[in-house]
Design a protein around this motif. Sequence first.
Motif, PDB file in Angstrom:
ATOM      1  N   TRP A 160       0.810  -1.215   0.000  1.00 42.95           N
ATOM      2  CA  TRP A 160       0.000   0.000   0.000  1.00 42.95           C
ATOM      3  C   TRP A 160       0.847   1.270   0.000  1.00 42.95           C
ATOM      4  O   TRP A 160       0.315   2.384  -0.106  1.00 42.95           O
ATOM      5  CB  TRP A 160      -0.926   0.020   1.224  1.00 42.95           C
ATOM      6  N   ARG A 199      -3.324  -3.867  -6.204  1.00 37.39           N
ATOM      7  CA  ARG A 199      -3.518  -3.365  -7.573  1.00 37.39           C
ATOM      8  C   ARG A 199      -4.962  -3.540  -8.012  1.00 37.39           C
ATOM      9  O   ARG A 199      -5.574  -2.611  -8.561  1.00 37.39           O
ATOM     10  CB  ARG A 199      -2.583  -4.109  -8.526  1.00 37.39           C
ATOM     11  N   ARG A 258      -7.597  -3.838  -6.141  1.00 27.39           N
ATOM     12  CA  ARG A 258      -8.451  -2.960  -5.351  1.00 27.39           C
ATOM     13  C   ARG A 258      -8.418  -1.541  -5.911  1.00 27.39           C
ATOM     14  O   ARG A 258      -9.452  -0.880  -6.074  1.00 27.39           O
ATOM     15  CB  ARG A 258      -8.011  -2.986  -3.893  1.00 27.39           C
ATOM     16  N   ARG A 259      -7.222  -1.062  -6.234  1.00 27.34           N
ATOM     17  CA  ARG A 259      -7.089   0.286  -6.783  1.00 27.34           C
ATOM     18  C   ARG A 259      -7.742   0.412  -8.151  1.00 27.34           C
ATOM     19  O   ARG A 259      -8.301   1.458  -8.496  1.00 27.34           O
ATOM     20  CB  ARG A 259      -5.611   0.669  -6.870  1.00 27.34           C
ATOM     21  N   ASP A 260      -7.677  -0.671  -8.936  1.00 25.74           N
ATOM     22  CA  ASP A 260      -8.265  -0.658 -10.274  1.00 25.74           C
ATOM     23  C   ASP A 260      -9.772  -0.895 -10.245  1.00 25.74           C
ATOM     24  O   ASP A 260     -10.434  -0.801 -11.293  1.00 25.74           O
ATOM     25  CB  ASP A 260      -7.614  -1.734 -11.153  1.00 25.74           C
TER      26      ASP A 260
END
Length: 327
Positions: free
Chosen positions: A249, A308, A310-312
């Motif tokens: 993170w 990644r 989660r962010r996408d």
Amino acid sequence: MKIVIPGGSGQLGTVLRRALTAAGHRVVVLGRRPERPGDLAWDGRTPGPWTDAVDGSDVVINLAGRSVDCRYTAANLREMMDSRVHSTRVVGEAIAGAAEPPRLWLQMSTATLYAHRFDAPNDETTGIVGGTEPDVPAHWSYSVDIARNWEREQEEADTPRTRKVALRSAMVMSPDRGGVFDVLSTLTRLGLGGPVAGGAQYVSWIHDRDFVRAIGFLIDREDLAGPVNLAAPVPLPHRAFMRALRRAWGVPVGLPATKWMAAVGAFALRSDTELLLKSRRVTPGRLLDAGFAFEHAEWRGAAEDLVRRRRDGAGVASGKAGGAART
């Protein structure tokens, strides 16, 4: 294939349904409040019209049971026990009474069955069942009793035409909202992702895509029955686990917490410290011996992938449920 998932409305059921549906299977979820067309109502205790879905199905994956993410009061512990035992019993009765029973019954269980230990990993052959460890809270033993009784109901079910597998699962890490990865990530991003009580206790986990792939592997492997550990092959101490999550993170520090601080935090979150403090050092001996290859065997790479996704906003499990996608 037709796959019936009792108790499939939670996060884990959502992960499986997504993947199995994407792979072309027909999935029927049994829940107390059906949410989608084709889902069926059940109470997890008594037979009903839902048994018709079991009759003629190919696979039953029973995930039913009260969430462990709660305060471990006497009432909640009893509900955890009853919800697991009763639902497993009635699923077994439905399979036993089917004219065309499923060829496979995958029954959720838990890696919490194994002893709190630091010295060696627990696999299905050499692992030590917990319940008698010194200097641990009494309710930890009750958690082991829940797991024993849960598995016993499946073992004793009279279903001779159905192969039975008990899924001794570690924590399933998914980027979806509401799961354990979501909670740990929130704490990490708030600067609270440090070691708890020194951080020597082991964390066992499995990446959601490996969980889905393992389910497919077990569907295809007709030689595998009985208990199977669903856990990544490299459990690691809590301090290292949280360090890798902070790195994924991009959070430089995480405040450590003592046992009493963990107790206060668990109370505030309406959870229990067993989920943080018990050393679950579990390895997937039978999966590895059978030739299953993990895509995410190491936590550092798994954490980076989950962050990644989660962010996408791509918190979707792979539709490739092992060889089952080809059935």
